[in-house]
Design a protein around this motif. Structure first.
Motif, short mmCIF file in Angstrom:
data_model
loop_
_atom_site.label_atom_id
_atom_site.label_comp_id
_atom_site.label_asym_id
_atom_site.label_seq_id
_atom_site.Cartn_x
_atom_site.Cartn_y
_atom_site.Cartn_z
N ASP A 148 0.82 -1.22 0.00
CA ASP A 148 0.00 0.00 0.00
C ASP A 148 0.86 1.27 0.00
OD1 ASP A 148 -2.23 -1.63 0.07
OD2 ASP A 148 -2.63 -1.30 2.21
N LEU A 149 1.89 1.30 0.83
CA LEU A 149 2.75 2.50 0.90
C LEU A 149 3.53 2.71 -0.39
CD1 LEU A 149 4.12 2.23 4.56
CD2 LEU A 149 2.46 3.88 3.69
N THR A 150 4.02 1.62 -0.97
CA THR A 150 4.78 1.72 -2.23
C THR A 150 3.87 2.25 -3.34
OG1 THR A 150 6.20 -0.12 -1.56
CG2 THR A 150 6.19 0.47 -3.89
N ARG A 151 2.67 1.67 -3.43
CA ARG A 151 1.73 2.09 -4.47
C ARG A 151 1.31 3.54 -4.27
NH1 ARG A 151 -1.64 -1.42 -3.40
NH2 ARG A 151 -0.64 -3.09 -4.54
N ALA A 152 1.04 3.94 -3.03
CA ALA A 152 0.60 5.32 -2.75
C ALA A 152 1.68 6.32 -3.13
CB ALA A 152 0.23 5.47 -1.28
N GLU A 153 2.93 6.00 -2.81
CA GLU A 153 4.00 6.94 -3.15
C GLU A 153 4.20 7.03 -4.66
OE1 GLU A 153 8.57 8.01 -1.89
OE2 GLU A 153 7.28 6.94 -0.48
N LEU A 154 4.12 5.90 -5.34
CA LEU A 154 4.22 5.91 -6.80
C LEU A 154 3.08 6.72 -7.41
CD1 LEU A 154 5.22 2.28 -7.79
CD2 LEU A 154 6.50 4.36 -8.32
N ASP A 155 1.86 6.50 -6.94
CA ASP A 155 0.70 7.25 -7.46
C ASP A 155 0.85 8.74 -7.21
OD1 ASP A 155 -0.39 4.88 -8.30
OD2 ASP A 155 -1.86 4.74 -6.67
N GLY A 156 1.37 9.13 -6.05
CA GLY A 156 1.57 10.54 -5.73
C GLY A 156 2.58 11.19 -6.65
N ARG A 157 3.58 10.43 -7.10
CA ARG A 157 4.59 11.00 -8.00
C ARG A 157 4.07 11.10 -9.42
NH1 ARG A 157 10.14 8.21 -5.76
NH2 ARG A 157 10.00 9.19 -3.75
#
Length: 197
Positions: free
Chosen positions: A180-189
């Motif tokens: 979840d954290l990896t996906r959220a950070e990628l989506d934010g970028r």
């Protein structure tokens, strides 16, 4: 440490040890080396900083720096409003390319081993892998553990009843949280900045 290396399950057999092994797919990248600011680099930072741990169950209460062999770390275990301080020592830090079944993977990770006073004996390894041929990225969590000698009879009984289920829940949540954290950070970028106005 509160266990001897010769007592490790691979040396002494699995008698009395719990052995857990989880792999969680993370957002993939293109084949080849890890991409700058990509899934593998984000996940590597999350593992380095112990961000995958669910703070409702356990959190890093104290660490002086990034993981380095021999560094001690204090964890705070949380259970029904109780707090348990748990000492661990960083064992190995891995930063390499490995080959498994003819495939090469870029691996970064570290492990910690339990110290005297911990409720358990054992080791937990946490790694991020990128398979260079396909671009698959994964979080790998491997642990072996068993209950330590607990002097307090109330804590001993509580750990006998709830320790293993809580441990398994922690590991499952760590894998979900990592994804979840990896996906959220990628989506934010990837999200374009909001327009002013």
């Amino acid at each position: 440490m509160n266990f001897e290396p010769r007592d490790r399950p691979e040396n002494a057999g699995p008698d009395g040890w719990h052995i857990d092994d989880y792999r969680r797919p993370l957002p993939p990248e293109r084949p080849g080396p890890p991409e700058p600011e990509g899934s593998w680099e984000i996940a590597r930072r999350l593992v380095r900083d112990y961000e995958f741990a669910d703070p409702r169950i356990i959190r890093s209460a104290y660490r002086t720096s990034a993981p380095a062999p021999g560094n001690d770390m204090l964890l705070e275990g949380r259970f029904f409003g109780l707090r348990f301080h748990l000492g661990v020592r960083v064992g190995d830090v891995v930063d390499t390319v490995v080959e498994r079944d003819g495939r090469r993977a870029r691996v970064w990770g570290w492990n910690y081993r339990t110290l005297e006073g911990h409720l358990e004996r054992g080791q937990m390894d946490q790694e991020v892998r990128k398979w260079l041929d396909t671009g698959e990225v994964e979080f790998h969590l491997h642990a072996f553990s068993r209950r330590a000698g607990i002097r307090n009879p109330v804590v001993r009984l509580g750990f006998a009843l709830f320790g293993r289920p809580t441990q398994l829940e922690y590991q499952r949540r760590a894998c979900r949280r990592m994804a979840d954290l990896t996906r959220a950070e990628l989506d934010g970028r990837r999200r374009p900045p909001a327009a002013d106005g």
